[in-house]
Design an enzyme around this catalytic site. Structure first.
Site, PDB file in Angstrom:
ATOM      1  N   PRO A 169     117.328  40.570 136.280  1.00 44.02           N
ATOM      2  CA  PRO A 169     117.752  40.368 137.663  1.00 44.02           C
ATOM      3  C   PRO A 169     116.644  39.881 138.587  1.00 44.02           C
ATOM      4  O   PRO A 169     115.495  40.279 138.467  1.00 44.02           O
ATOM      5  CB  PRO A 169     118.244  41.753 138.096  1.00 44.02           C
ATOM      6  CG  PRO A 169     117.592  42.708 137.167  1.00 44.02           C
ATOM      7  CD  PRO A 169     117.423  41.977 135.875  1.00 44.02           C
ATOM      8  N   ASN A 170     117.058  39.011 139.478  1.00 41.93           N
ATOM      9  CA  ASN A 170     116.241  38.441 140.548  1.00 41.93           C
ATOM     10  C   ASN A 170     115.214  37.420 140.072  1.00 41.93           C
ATOM     11  O   ASN A 170     114.549  36.801 140.895  1.00 41.93           O
ATOM     12  CB  ASN A 170     115.555  39.539 141.376  1.00 41.93           C
ATOM     13  CG  ASN A 170     116.559  40.429 142.049  1.00 41.93           C
ATOM     14  OD1 ASN A 170     117.487  39.945 142.694  1.00 41.93           O
ATOM     15  ND2 ASN A 170     116.418  41.731 141.879  1.00 41.93           N
TER      16      ASN A 170
ATOM     17  N   ARG B 269     110.730  34.434 145.907  1.00 44.37           N
ATOM     18  CA  ARG B 269     110.769  35.893 146.067  1.00 44.37           C
ATOM     19  C   ARG B 269     109.367  36.477 145.917  1.00 44.37           C
ATOM     20  O   ARG B 269     108.767  36.397 144.852  1.00 44.37           O
ATOM     21  CB  ARG B 269     111.679  36.520 145.016  1.00 44.37           C
ATOM     22  CG  ARG B 269     111.694  38.023 145.072  1.00 44.37           C
ATOM     23  CD  ARG B 269     112.550  38.616 143.969  1.00 44.37           C
ATOM     24  NE  ARG B 269     112.449  40.052 144.004  1.00 44.37           N
ATOM     25  CZ  ARG B 269     112.155  40.814 142.958  1.00 44.37           C
ATOM     26  NH1 ARG B 269     111.956  40.263 141.783  1.00 44.37           N
ATOM     27  NH2 ARG B 269     112.063  42.113 143.087  1.00 44.37           N
TER      28      ARG B 269
ATOM     29  N   TYR C 131     104.823  37.762 142.474  1.00 48.50           N
ATOM     30  CA  TYR C 131     105.403  37.093 141.305  1.00 48.50           C
ATOM     31  C   TYR C 131     104.928  35.655 141.109  1.00 48.50           C
ATOM     32  O   TYR C 131     105.261  35.032 140.103  1.00 48.50           O
ATOM     33  CB  TYR C 131     106.929  37.131 141.393  1.00 48.50           C
ATOM     34  CG  TYR C 131     107.453  38.540 141.434  1.00 48.50           C
ATOM     35  CD1 TYR C 131     107.386  39.360 140.312  1.00 48.50           C
ATOM     36  CD2 TYR C 131     107.998  39.073 142.596  1.00 48.50           C
ATOM     37  CE1 TYR C 131     107.844  40.666 140.342  1.00 48.50           C
ATOM     38  CE2 TYR C 131     108.465  40.382 142.639  1.00 48.50           C
ATOM     39  CZ  TYR C 131     108.384  41.168 141.510  1.00 48.50           C
ATOM     40  OH  TYR C 131     108.830  42.463 141.542  1.00 48.50           O
TER      41      TYR C 131
ATOM     42  N   ASN D 228     112.068  39.560 129.733  1.00 52.24           N
ATOM     43  CA  ASN D 228     111.548  40.087 130.981  1.00 52.24           C
ATOM     44  C   ASN D 228     112.732  40.810 131.614  1.00 52.24           C
ATOM     45  O   ASN D 228     113.565  40.186 132.275  1.00 52.24           O
ATOM     46  CB  ASN D 228     111.036  38.971 131.894  1.00 52.24           C
ATOM     47  CG  ASN D 228     110.443  39.525 133.176  1.00 52.24           C
ATOM     48  OD1 ASN D 228     110.711  40.655 133.560  1.00 52.24           O
ATOM     49  ND2 ASN D 228     109.641  38.716 133.848  1.00 52.24           N
TER      50      ASN D 228
ATOM     51  N   ALA E 238     113.758  44.627 136.858  1.00 46.78           N
ATOM     52  CA  ALA E 238     114.029  45.996 137.314  1.00 46.78           C
ATOM     53  C   ALA E 238     114.767  46.845 136.284  1.00 46.78           C
ATOM     54  O   ALA E 238     114.654  48.066 136.303  1.00 46.78           O
ATOM     55  CB  ALA E 238     114.822  45.952 138.617  1.00 46.78           C
TER      56      ALA E 238
ATOM     57  N   GLU F 263     108.169  42.243 125.258  1.00 49.00           N
ATOM     58  CA  GLU F 263     108.527  42.492 126.658  1.00 49.00           C
ATOM     59  C   GLU F 263     107.464  41.859 127.553  1.00 49.00           C
ATOM     60  O   GLU F 263     106.269  42.034 127.310  1.00 49.00           O
ATOM     61  CB  GLU F 263     108.594  44.002 126.900  1.00 49.00           C
ATOM     62  CG  GLU F 263     108.930  44.394 128.313  1.00 49.00           C
ATOM     63  CD  GLU F 263     108.927  45.902 128.521  1.00 49.00           C
ATOM     64  OE1 GLU F 263     109.154  46.319 129.673  1.00 49.00           O
ATOM     65  OE2 GLU F 263     108.693  46.669 127.567  1.00 49.00           O
TER      66      GLU F 263
ATOM     67  N   HIS G  29     106.222  41.022 131.671  1.00 45.72           N
ATOM     68  CA  HIS G  29     106.315  41.237 133.120  1.00 45.72           C
ATOM     69  C   HIS G  29     105.292  40.333 133.789  1.00 45.72           C
ATOM     70  O   HIS G  29     104.140  40.261 133.337  1.00 45.72           O
ATOM     71  CB  HIS G  29     106.037  42.693 133.488  1.00 45.72           C
ATOM     72  CG  HIS G  29     107.042  43.628 132.930  1.00 45.72           C
ATOM     73  ND1 HIS G  29     108.270  43.817 133.509  1.00 45.72           N
ATOM     74  CD2 HIS G  29     107.010  44.392 131.814  1.00 45.72           C
ATOM     75  CE1 HIS G  29     108.954  44.684 132.775  1.00 45.72           C
ATOM     76  NE2 HIS G  29     108.217  45.044 131.736  1.00 45.72           N
ATOM     77  N   LEU G  30     105.694  39.661 134.831  1.00 48.67           N
ATOM     78  CA  LEU G  30     104.787  38.760 135.542  1.00 48.67           C
ATOM     79  C   LEU G  30     103.654  39.522 136.221  1.00 48.67           C
ATOM     80  O   LEU G  30     102.498  39.120 136.163  1.00 48.67           O
ATOM     81  CB  LEU G  30     105.565  37.947 136.583  1.00 48.67           C
ATOM     82  CG  LEU G  30     106.625  37.010 136.012  1.00 48.67           C
ATOM     83  CD1 LEU G  30     107.530  36.497 137.113  1.00 48.67           C
ATOM     84  CD2 LEU G  30     105.984  35.875 135.254  1.00 48.67           C
ATOM     85  N   SER G  31     103.991  40.635 136.854  1.00 47.80           N
ATOM     86  CA  SER G  31     102.985  41.447 137.535  1.00 47.80           C
ATOM     87  C   SER G  31     102.546  42.584 136.612  1.00 47.80           C
ATOM     88  O   SER G  31     103.211  42.889 135.619  1.00 47.80           O
ATOM     89  CB  SER G  31     103.561  42.018 138.835  1.00 47.80           C
ATOM     90  OG  SER G  31     104.584  42.954 138.544  1.00 47.80           O
TER      91      SER G  31
ATOM     92  N   ARG H 224     101.497  48.885 140.324  1.00 46.94           N
ATOM     93  CA  ARG H 224     102.499  48.842 141.388  1.00 46.94           C
ATOM     94  C   ARG H 224     103.044  50.229 141.674  1.00 46.94           C
ATOM     95  O   ARG H 224     102.451  51.230 141.288  1.00 46.94           O
ATOM     96  CB  ARG H 224     103.592  47.844 140.994  1.00 46.94           C
ATOM     97  CG  ARG H 224     102.958  46.446 140.798  1.00 46.94           C
ATOM     98  CD  ARG H 224     103.891  45.327 140.757  1.00 46.94           C
ATOM     99  NE  ARG H 224     104.804  45.310 141.878  1.00 46.94           N
ATOM    100  CZ  ARG H 224     106.001  44.751 141.817  1.00 46.94           C
ATOM    101  NH1 ARG H 224     106.415  44.171 140.702  1.00 46.94           N
ATOM    102  NH2 ARG H 224     106.790  44.755 142.871  1.00 46.94           N
TER     103      ARG H 224
END
Length: 145
Positions: free
Chosen positions: A11-12, A19, A24, A75, A78, A99, A101-103, A108
Site C-alpha cells: 500500500p501507498n 509521498r 521514501y 515491499n 505498512a 523483503e 523497505h526503502l527506509s 523510524r
C-alpha cells in the site's frame, strides 16, 4: 529458461515520488520497475512487477506465485507491521522471498521496528532506497543458481 521473480509492492507505494520524499525518496514506482527490469535482464531473470493497496490481492498473488514464479521480492509497506496473512501465504508457497523497505524501518517509529513478514522471508534489505530492490534481485539470483 530464465528464472522468474515476482516483485510485489504494498500500500501507498503507488505514490512514490510524491509521498514524503524526505523518507521514501524522489523515485517513482515506475522508476523502481525500470530498475528491476534492468537488473533482471543483467541477471538473466524475468520479472512480473505489481502493486496493490489491498492485502487480499497481495495474498492471492503470493499464492499464485507457486505456479508462476521461482522467487518473490516484496515491499509489504505498512502491511509489514500489521499483516499475518502475508507471511502465512509466503510460508505456504515455500518460495525464497526477499523483503525490501526503502527506509530503515529500525530508525523510524517504534511500531515500524517489527515486521511480521521478516519471519517468513529469506532475508531483509532496508534503508538503501530503491537500490534495495536491486540488491534483493541479486541475492535471489544467487539463491536460485
Amino acid at each position: 529458461m530464465a528464472k522468474r521473480v515476482l516483485v510485489l509492492n504494498g500500500p501507498n507505494l503507488n505514490l512514490l515520488g510524491t509521498r514524503e520524499p524526505g523518507i521514501y525518496g524522489a523515485h517513482t514506482l515506475k522508476d523502481v520497475e525500470t530498475l528491476c527490469k534492468q537488473t533482471a535482464t543483467e541477471l538473466g531473470l524475468t520479472i512480473d512487477f505489481r502493486q496493490s493497496n489491498h492485502e487480499g490481492e497481495l495474498v492471492t498473488w503470493i499464492q499464485d506465485a507457486r505456479k508462476t514464479a521461482d522467487a518473490i521480492v516484496i515491499n509489504p509497506a505498512a502491511y509489514s507491521h500489521t499483516s499475518i496473512a502475508i507471511p502465512d501465504a509466503i510460508k505456504a508457497v515455500g518460495l525464497p522471498v526477499a523483503e525490501v523497505h526503502l527506509s530503515n524501518i529500525h530508525q523510524r517509529e517504534a511500531f515500524r521496528h517489527h515486521s511480521y513478514v521478516s519471519a517468513a522471508a529469506l532475508g531483509v534489505i532496508c534503508g538503501f532506497g530503491v537500490t534495495g530492490y536491486r540488491l534483493a534481485l541479486i541475492a535471489l539470483a544467487e539463491k536460485l543458481k
